[in-house]
Write a protein that holds these residues in place. Structure first.
Motif, PDB file in Angstrom:
ATOM      1  N   LYS B  41      50.104  64.703  62.785  1.00  0.00           N
ATOM      2  CA  LYS B  41      48.749  64.816  62.253  1.00  0.00           C
ATOM      3  C   LYS B  41      48.778  64.951  60.739  1.00  0.00           C
ATOM      4  N   ARG B  42      47.796  64.377  60.100  1.00  0.00           N
ATOM      5  CA  ARG B  42      47.603  64.574  58.669  1.00  0.00           C
ATOM      6  C   ARG B  42      46.224  65.195  58.493  1.00  0.00           C
ATOM      7  N   VAL B  43      46.168  66.362  57.878  1.00  0.00           N
ATOM      8  CA  VAL B  43      44.897  67.076  57.708  1.00  0.00           C
ATOM      9  C   VAL B  43      44.605  67.202  56.220  1.00  0.00           C
ATOM     10  N   GLU B  44      43.452  66.706  55.803  1.00  0.00           N
ATOM     11  CA  GLU B  44      43.040  66.819  54.405  1.00  0.00           C
ATOM     12  C   GLU B  44      41.988  67.910  54.292  1.00  0.00           C
ATOM     13  N   ILE B  45      42.290  68.919  53.499  1.00  0.00           N
ATOM     14  CA  ILE B  45      41.383  70.066  53.353  1.00  0.00           C
ATOM     15  C   ILE B  45      40.852  70.084  51.927  1.00  0.00           C
ATOM     16  N   GLU B  46      39.535  70.141  51.800  1.00  0.00           N
ATOM     17  CA  GLU B  46      38.933  70.195  50.472  1.00  0.00           C
ATOM     18  C   GLU B  46      38.328  71.574  50.240  1.00  0.00           C
ATOM     19  N   PHE B  47      38.836  72.259  49.226  1.00  0.00           N
ATOM     20  CA  PHE B  47      38.348  73.595  48.905  1.00  0.00           C
ATOM     21  C   PHE B  47      37.267  73.530  47.841  1.00  0.00           C
ATOM     22  N   ASP B  48      36.501  74.610  47.716  1.00  0.00           N
ATOM     23  CA  ASP B  48      35.561  74.727  46.602  1.00  0.00           C
ATOM     24  C   ASP B  48      36.332  74.640  45.297  1.00  0.00           C
ATOM     25  N   ASP B  49      35.725  74.011  44.309  1.00  0.00           N
ATOM     26  CA  ASP B  49      36.415  73.788  43.038  1.00  0.00           C
ATOM     27  C   ASP B  49      36.747  75.096  42.322  1.00  0.00           C
ATOM     28  N   ALA B  50      36.002  76.143  42.636  1.00  0.00           N
ATOM     29  CA  ALA B  50      36.195  77.399  41.905  1.00  0.00           C
ATOM     30  C   ALA B  50      37.516  78.092  42.248  1.00  0.00           C
ATOM     31  N   GLU B  51      38.154  77.684  43.347  1.00  0.00           N
ATOM     32  CA  GLU B  51      39.360  78.373  43.786  1.00  0.00           C
ATOM     33  C   GLU B  51      40.549  78.147  42.854  1.00  0.00           C
ATOM     34  N   THR B  52      41.376  79.167  42.703  1.00  0.00           N
ATOM     35  CA  THR B  52      42.614  78.993  41.943  1.00  0.00           C
ATOM     36  C   THR B  52      43.651  78.276  42.797  1.00  0.00           C
ATOM     37  N   ALA B  53      44.627  77.672  42.148  1.00  0.00           N
ATOM     38  CA  ALA B  53      45.667  76.935  42.869  1.00  0.00           C
ATOM     39  C   ALA B  53      46.446  77.859  43.799  1.00  0.00           C
ATOM     40  N   ALA B  54      46.692  79.091  43.345  1.00  0.00           N
ATOM     41  CA  ALA B  54      47.457  80.032  44.173  1.00  0.00           C
ATOM     42  C   ALA B  54      46.692  80.401  45.442  1.00  0.00           C
ATOM     43  N   ALA B  55      45.389  80.636  45.301  1.00  0.00           N
ATOM     44  CA  ALA B  55      44.572  80.999  46.466  1.00  0.00           C
ATOM     45  C   ALA B  55      44.485  79.841  47.452  1.00  0.00           C
ATOM     46  N   VAL B  56      44.353  78.635  46.915  1.00  0.00           N
ATOM     47  CA  VAL B  56      44.279  77.446  47.766  1.00  0.00           C
ATOM     48  C   VAL B  56      45.571  77.292  48.551  1.00  0.00           C
ATOM     49  N   GLU B  57      46.683  77.442  47.868  1.00  0.00           N
ATOM     50  CA  GLU B  57      47.995  77.323  48.506  1.00  0.00           C
ATOM     51  C   GLU B  57      48.159  78.366  49.619  1.00  0.00           C
ATOM     52  N   GLU B  58      47.783  79.598  49.309  1.00  0.00           N
ATOM     53  CA  GLU B  58      47.949  80.681  50.284  1.00  0.00           C
ATOM     54  C   GLU B  58      47.069  80.462  51.513  1.00  0.00           C
ATOM     55  N   GLN B  59      45.806  80.087  51.266  1.00  0.00           N
ATOM     56  CA  GLN B  59      44.905  79.898  52.401  1.00  0.00           C
ATOM     57  C   GLN B  59      45.296  78.674  53.221  1.00  0.00           C
ATOM     58  N   SER B  60      45.821  77.655  52.555  1.00  0.00           N
ATOM     59  CA  SER B  60      46.267  76.475  53.295  1.00  0.00           C
ATOM     60  C   SER B  60      47.416  76.819  54.230  1.00  0.00           C
ATOM     61  N   GLN B  61      48.324  77.666  53.746  1.00  0.00           N
ATOM     62  CA  GLN B  61      49.434  78.098  54.598  1.00  0.00           C
ATOM     63  C   GLN B  61      48.903  78.834  55.831  1.00  0.00           C
ATOM     64  N   ILE B  62      47.912  79.703  55.628  1.00  0.00           N
ATOM     65  CA  ILE B  62      47.335  80.458  56.748  1.00  0.00           C
ATOM     66  C   ILE B  62      46.674  79.518  57.748  1.00  0.00           C
ATOM     67  N   ILE B  63      45.881  78.569  57.222  1.00  0.00           N
ATOM     68  CA  ILE B  63      45.185  77.619  58.100  1.00  0.00           C
ATOM     69  C   ILE B  63      46.194  76.800  58.903  1.00  0.00           C
ATOM     70  N   ALA B  64      47.221  76.305  58.224  1.00  0.00           N
ATOM     71  CA  ALA B  64      48.210  75.459  58.889  1.00  0.00           C
ATOM     72  C   ALA B  64      48.953  76.241  59.961  1.00  0.00           C
ATOM     73  N   ASP B  65      49.350  77.447  59.609  1.00  0.00           N
ATOM     74  CA  ASP B  65      50.181  78.231  60.515  1.00  0.00           C
ATOM     75  C   ASP B  65      49.402  78.717  61.730  1.00  0.00           C
ATOM     76  N   ARG B  66      48.151  79.136  61.520  1.00  0.00           N
ATOM     77  CA  ARG B  66      47.423  79.763  62.613  1.00  0.00           C
ATOM     78  C   ARG B  66      46.528  78.819  63.391  1.00  0.00           C
ATOM     79  N   LEU B  67      46.132  77.702  62.739  1.00  0.00           N
ATOM     80  CA  LEU B  67      45.112  76.869  63.377  1.00  0.00           C
ATOM     81  C   LEU B  67      45.608  75.452  63.664  1.00  0.00           C
ATOM     82  N   LEU B  68      46.347  74.868  62.716  1.00  0.00           N
ATOM     83  CA  LEU B  68      46.651  73.433  62.824  1.00  0.00           C
ATOM     84  C   LEU B  68      47.938  73.144  63.575  1.00  0.00           C
TER      85      LEU B  68
END
Lengths: 86, 86
Positions: B41-68
């Motif tokens: 699977k390839r999942v493309e996630i678009e975050f709000d522009d206001a997010e920092t790169a570190a927060a995006v990276e961290e939340q993406s890891q959580i989403i991938a690990d727990r949901l995807l």
């Protein structure tokens, strides 16, 4: 390295219910700042090492176009890992 | 750009019947030099522009690990298009 990645994604105007479902589940993980989620396929194809890069590229295009993607609703990109980013 | 790609692939020791089916169909297209096909699977996630790169990276890891991904049978990689190749 005779390895090719084909990414197949629904066209942007096509509704993606699987992505919508994931998007709807994100608040339960405490994630509230995602605008959209789109889910597609990633296909990794490994060719015989003897193949030239040009032949691999051409055959990957044929495989993606005729077998992996439905051109009515999907776009695909062919890339070689390490050479070309998504 | 607050866009992240999560690639989820079956672990190499797990049988991939979908990939095997594609592999079996390739000779009908005149392609006889492919060793293996793996489909994930390839999942493309678009975050709000206001997010920092570190927060995006961290939340993406959580989403991938727990949901995807199912960590029992699947591996995932999180990448930012244009910055990191597959």
């Amino acid at each position: 390295m005779a390895r090719v990645v084909v990414d197949v994604m629904l066209k942007s105007e096509i509704l993606d219910p699987q992505g919508e479902a994931v998007l709807g589940a994100l608040p339960r993980l405490g994630v509230n700042n995602v605008k959209s989620v789109r889910i597609g396929k990633r296909v990794e194809i490994e060719f015989d090492d003897a193949e030239t890069a040009a032949a691999v590229e051409e055959q990957s295009q044929i495989i993606a176009d005729r077998l992996l993607a439905n051109p009515v609703i999907e776009n695909f990109t062919v890339s070689v890992p390490g050479e070309d980013a998504a």
